[in-house]
Design a protein around this motif. Structure first.
Motif, PDB file in Angstrom:
ATOM      1  N   SER A 232     -10.003 -27.770  -4.849  1.00  0.00           N
ATOM      2  CA  SER A 232     -10.967 -27.128  -4.365  1.00  0.00           C
ATOM      3  C   SER A 232     -11.599 -28.327  -3.288  1.00  0.00           C
ATOM      4  O   SER A 232     -10.940 -29.421  -3.002  1.00  0.00           O
ATOM      5  N   VAL A 233     -11.988 -27.030  -2.130  1.00  0.00           N
ATOM      6  CA  VAL A 233     -12.756 -28.472  -1.338  1.00  0.00           C
ATOM      7  C   VAL A 233     -14.663 -27.851  -1.589  1.00  0.00           C
ATOM      8  O   VAL A 233     -14.733 -26.884  -1.333  1.00  0.00           O
ATOM      9  N   GLY A 234     -15.178 -29.182  -1.709  1.00  0.00           N
ATOM     10  CA  GLY A 234     -16.322 -28.696  -1.734  1.00  0.00           C
ATOM     11  C   GLY A 234     -16.710 -27.795  -2.583  1.00  0.00           C
ATOM     12  O   GLY A 234     -18.649 -26.946  -2.282  1.00  0.00           O
ATOM     13  N   GLY A 235     -16.370 -27.785  -3.885  1.00  0.00           N
ATOM     14  CA  GLY A 235     -16.771 -27.271  -5.381  1.00  0.00           C
ATOM     15  C   GLY A 235     -15.599 -25.657  -4.739  1.00  0.00           C
ATOM     16  O   GLY A 235     -15.755 -24.545  -5.829  1.00  0.00           O
ATOM     17  N   ASP A 236     -15.565 -25.352  -3.795  1.00  0.00           N
ATOM     18  CA  ASP A 236     -14.617 -23.776  -3.979  1.00  0.00           C
ATOM     19  C   ASP A 236     -13.350 -23.876  -3.941  1.00  0.00           C
ATOM     20  O   ASP A 236     -12.279 -24.742  -3.159  1.00  0.00           O
ATOM     21  N   ARG A 237     -12.699 -23.267  -4.250  1.00  0.00           N
ATOM     22  CA  ARG A 237     -11.343 -22.973  -4.751  1.00  0.00           C
ATOM     23  C   ARG A 237     -10.790 -21.954  -4.160  1.00  0.00           C
ATOM     24  O   ARG A 237     -11.595 -19.806  -4.209  1.00  0.00           O
ATOM     25  N   SER A 238      -9.612 -21.975  -2.874  1.00  0.00           N
ATOM     26  CA  SER A 238      -9.144 -20.776  -2.401  1.00  0.00           C
ATOM     27  C   SER A 238      -8.226 -19.524  -3.290  1.00  0.00           C
ATOM     28  O   SER A 238      -8.118 -20.107  -5.486  1.00  0.00           O
ATOM     29  N   LYS A 239      -7.588 -18.577  -2.778  1.00  0.00           N
ATOM     30  CA  LYS A 239      -7.066 -18.029  -4.286  1.00  0.00           C
ATOM     31  C   LYS A 239      -5.414 -18.066  -4.256  1.00  0.00           C
ATOM     32  O   LYS A 239      -5.132 -17.821  -5.418  1.00  0.00           O
ATOM     33  N   ALA A 240      -5.103 -19.186  -3.753  1.00  0.00           N
ATOM     34  CA  ALA A 240      -3.884 -19.587  -4.042  1.00  0.00           C
ATOM     35  C   ALA A 240      -3.958 -20.866  -2.476  1.00  0.00           C
ATOM     36  O   ALA A 240      -4.338 -20.607  -2.313  1.00  0.00           O
TER      37      ALA A 240
ATOM     38  N   PHE B 185       4.123 -14.820   8.864  1.00  0.00           N
ATOM     39  CA  PHE B 185       5.045 -15.671   7.604  1.00  0.00           C
ATOM     40  C   PHE B 185       5.522 -14.801   6.736  1.00  0.00           C
ATOM     41  O   PHE B 185       6.469 -15.147   7.007  1.00  0.00           O
ATOM     42  N   PHE B 186       3.870 -14.470   5.880  1.00  0.00           N
ATOM     43  CA  PHE B 186       4.741 -14.020   4.840  1.00  0.00           C
ATOM     44  C   PHE B 186       5.318 -12.410   5.351  1.00  0.00           C
ATOM     45  O   PHE B 186       5.524 -11.820   4.235  1.00  0.00           O
ATOM     46  N   ALA B 187       4.702 -11.907   6.784  1.00  0.00           N
ATOM     47  CA  ALA B 187       5.754 -10.529   6.797  1.00  0.00           C
ATOM     48  C   ALA B 187       6.601 -10.657   6.943  1.00  0.00           C
ATOM     49  O   ALA B 187       7.645  -9.574   6.902  1.00  0.00           O
ATOM     50  N   GLN B 188       7.499 -11.674   7.484  1.00  0.00           N
ATOM     51  CA  GLN B 188       8.906 -11.764   7.836  1.00  0.00           C
ATOM     52  C   GLN B 188      10.179 -12.087   6.169  1.00  0.00           C
ATOM     53  O   GLN B 188      10.931 -11.501   6.234  1.00  0.00           O
ATOM     54  N   LEU B 189       8.934 -12.368   4.519  1.00  0.00           N
ATOM     55  CA  LEU B 189       9.701 -12.986   3.780  1.00  0.00           C
ATOM     56  C   LEU B 189      10.152 -11.299   2.804  1.00  0.00           C
ATOM     57  O   LEU B 189       9.421  -9.463   3.100  1.00  0.00           O
ATOM     58  N   PRO B 190      11.174 -11.358   2.313  1.00  0.00           N
ATOM     59  CA  PRO B 190      10.995  -9.406   1.171  1.00  0.00           C
ATOM     60  C   PRO B 190      10.139  -9.335   0.143  1.00  0.00           C
ATOM     61  O   PRO B 190       8.900  -9.579  -0.019  1.00  0.00           O
ATOM     62  N   GLU B 191      10.229  -8.059  -0.429  1.00  0.00           N
ATOM     63  CA  GLU B 191       9.390  -7.678  -1.668  1.00  0.00           C
ATOM     64  C   GLU B 191       9.025  -9.002  -2.480  1.00  0.00           C
ATOM     65  O   GLU B 191       9.907  -9.694  -2.876  1.00  0.00           O
TER      66      GLU B 191
ATOM     67  N   PHE C 111      -4.437 -16.918   6.518  1.00  0.00           N
ATOM     68  CA  PHE C 111      -5.140 -16.035   5.558  1.00  0.00           C
ATOM     69  C   PHE C 111      -4.601 -15.453   6.074  1.00  0.00           C
ATOM     70  O   PHE C 111      -3.709 -14.720   7.020  1.00  0.00           O
ATOM     71  N   THR C 112      -4.284 -14.519   4.624  1.00  0.00           N
ATOM     72  CA  THR C 112      -3.849 -13.036   4.846  1.00  0.00           C
ATOM     73  C   THR C 112      -4.221 -11.877   5.212  1.00  0.00           C
ATOM     74  O   THR C 112      -5.336 -12.333   5.079  1.00  0.00           O
ATOM     75  N   SER C 113      -2.801 -10.829   4.911  1.00  0.00           N
ATOM     76  CA  SER C 113      -4.518  -9.552   5.447  1.00  0.00           C
ATOM     77  C   SER C 113      -5.003  -9.587   3.655  1.00  0.00           C
ATOM     78  O   SER C 113      -4.336  -9.969   2.913  1.00  0.00           O
ATOM     79  N   VAL C 114      -5.758  -8.732   3.241  1.00  0.00           N
ATOM     80  CA  VAL C 114      -5.892  -8.118   2.245  1.00  0.00           C
ATOM     81  C   VAL C 114      -5.025  -7.413   1.388  1.00  0.00           C
ATOM     82  O   VAL C 114      -4.269  -7.896   0.094  1.00  0.00           O
ATOM     83  N   ASP C 115      -3.474  -6.330   2.058  1.00  0.00           N
ATOM     84  CA  ASP C 115      -2.250  -6.788   0.770  1.00  0.00           C
ATOM     85  C   ASP C 115      -1.690  -7.298   0.442  1.00  0.00           C
ATOM     86  O   ASP C 115      -1.235  -7.850  -0.369  1.00  0.00           O
TER      87      ASP C 115
ATOM     88  N   MET D  34      -1.907 -10.967   0.440  1.00  0.00           N
ATOM     89  CA  MET D  34      -2.888 -11.549  -0.882  1.00  0.00           C
ATOM     90  C   MET D  34      -2.649 -10.534  -2.153  1.00  0.00           C
ATOM     91  O   MET D  34      -2.861 -11.236  -2.982  1.00  0.00           O
ATOM     92  N   ARG D  35      -2.824  -9.731  -2.191  1.00  0.00           N
ATOM     93  CA  ARG D  35      -2.939  -8.581  -3.348  1.00  0.00           C
ATOM     94  C   ARG D  35      -1.089  -8.934  -4.040  1.00  0.00           C
ATOM     95  O   ARG D  35      -1.293  -8.670  -5.236  1.00  0.00           O
ATOM     96  N   ALA D  36      -0.468  -8.919  -2.923  1.00  0.00           N
ATOM     97  CA  ALA D  36       0.940  -8.651  -3.219  1.00  0.00           C
ATOM     98  C   ALA D  36       1.623 -10.133  -3.355  1.00  0.00           C
ATOM     99  O   ALA D  36       1.829 -10.009  -4.663  1.00  0.00           O
ATOM    100  N   ILE D  37       0.469 -10.854  -2.614  1.00  0.00           N
ATOM    101  CA  ILE D  37       0.751 -12.326  -3.641  1.00  0.00           C
ATOM    102  C   ILE D  37       0.627 -12.758  -4.719  1.00  0.00           C
ATOM    103  O   ILE D  37       1.170 -13.319  -6.160  1.00  0.00           O
TER     104      ILE D  37
END
Length: 327
Positions: free
Chosen positions: A152-160, A190-196, A296-300, A302-305
């Motif tokens: 966490s940074v300053g008490g905030d925790r990212s999604k992943a 970066f994530f756009a180049q990966l398989p499902e 930062f990823t797109s919403v889709d 992040m949902r896939a991750i």
């Protein structure tokens, strides 16, 4: 029938330690050292072993068995809480070599989230992308994702949080570069180049004791069934699929690491400290670099991750002898 049972047998052993990225050789069984509980399973499944711990009970790891004592008594345990008010590092600046080229490897799920292991000759890591700081050179063995973020940074925790695991010339873990991940508005190249995404293995949320008993019973029952079938039918190797499900390891995946580093300005601003691995046996002696910049990823995306993840954040540890941002 037999491939299906082999697949089920491998799932019965599916609680993992933190990804060790040893599945780099195609067609080779992957292993994970966890005290004296090493167990080899089907070649279609990476790093699966029976674990006697769980992330949602990380406060108690040190009491499970003597090999995990460092989880309780260590002086540089990870993760820790970070803060901008305490400043960023002016020392140990990382520089990168061979990151600006495509690499190949295995795309999989380490049981808690997406993971990628780079291909390399046996016991030779020197041709892999590397990071240098001070007089140390470490080589990228692979990366994996935790959700939610470990730090966490300053008490905030990212999604992943993505961990880039680096080893020395003998393959020992010496550094982890951490990049926090959150949803934004644009697609992350970066994530756009990966398989499902490869889905995680279910069942990791049970308490350790119940989990051990249930998995032991499943393995025993499946082993008896397999023994009977294999004694009356020709041996058949599992194909990596069951009921048309995706294989657990996608081989020969090409990846460009440069967009990932560029997205966090190649760690131009970062925290660093002396820490540990974040799963038993909690080995210390790890140099951590945590990028200030969030990727930062797109919403889709992040949902896939997150859809491929299950809870894998160790409780943050008390700061002790971590030497945060110190020379």
């Amino acid at each position: 029938m037999i491939p299906r049972l082999l697949f089920a047998f491998s799932l019965a052993t599916s609680t993992l330690a933190c990804a060790d990225h040893t599945n780099r050789q195609r067609g080779h069984l992957s292993k994970r050292y966890l005290a004296q509980k090493r167990e080899e399973v089907s070649s279609t499944n990476p790093s699966y072993i029976t674990a006697d711990w769980a992330y949602d009970a990380s406060y108690n790891w040190g009491a499970i068995q003597p090999d995990y004592a460092t989880c309780q008594t260590g002086t540089q345990q990870s993760p820790i809480a970070l803060s901008l008010t305490a400043g960023l590092s002016s020392y140990h600046h990382p520089t990168f070599e061979n990151y600006d080229r495509n690499v190949s490897g295995n795309w999989t799920n380490w049981g808690y989230g997406p993971a990628f292991t780079l291909d390399h000759p046996p016991d030779d890591y020197t041709g892999l992308p590397s990071v240098k700081w001070d007089n140390v050179t470490a080589y990228l063995k692979g990366w994996h994702i935790h959700a939610p973020a470990d730090h966490s940074v300053g008490g905030d925790r990212s999604k992943a949080e993505m961990h880039l695991v680096h080893v020395d010339t003998e393959g020992h873990e010496v550094a982890v570069l951490a990049i926090r991940l959150d949803p934004g508005t644009a697609t992350m190249p970066f994530f756009a180049q990966l398989p499902e995404m490869v889905p995680f293995v279910t069942g990791s949320g049970r308490s350790p004791n119940d989990q051990e008993r249930k998995e032991k019973k499943k393995r025993s029952e499946l082993s008896e069934t397999l023994t009977g079938l294999l004694s009356s039918q020709p041996a058949t190797r599992a194909s990596g699929q069951a009921n048309n499900e995706k294989p657990k390891v996608v081989e020969d995946v090409q990846m460009d690491m440069a967009p990932l580093l560029d997205g966090v300005y190649r760690f131009n601003e970062f925290w660093t400290y002396k820490g540990s691995l974040t799963s038993p046996p909690c080995m210390e002696g790890i140099r951590w670099f945590v990028a200030r910049t969030i990727a930062f990823t797109s919403v889709d995306q992040m949902r896939a991750i997150l859809g491929a993840c299950t809870y894998s954040a160790r409780a943050e540890q008390e700061v002790w002898l971590h030497e945060i941002n110190s020379a």
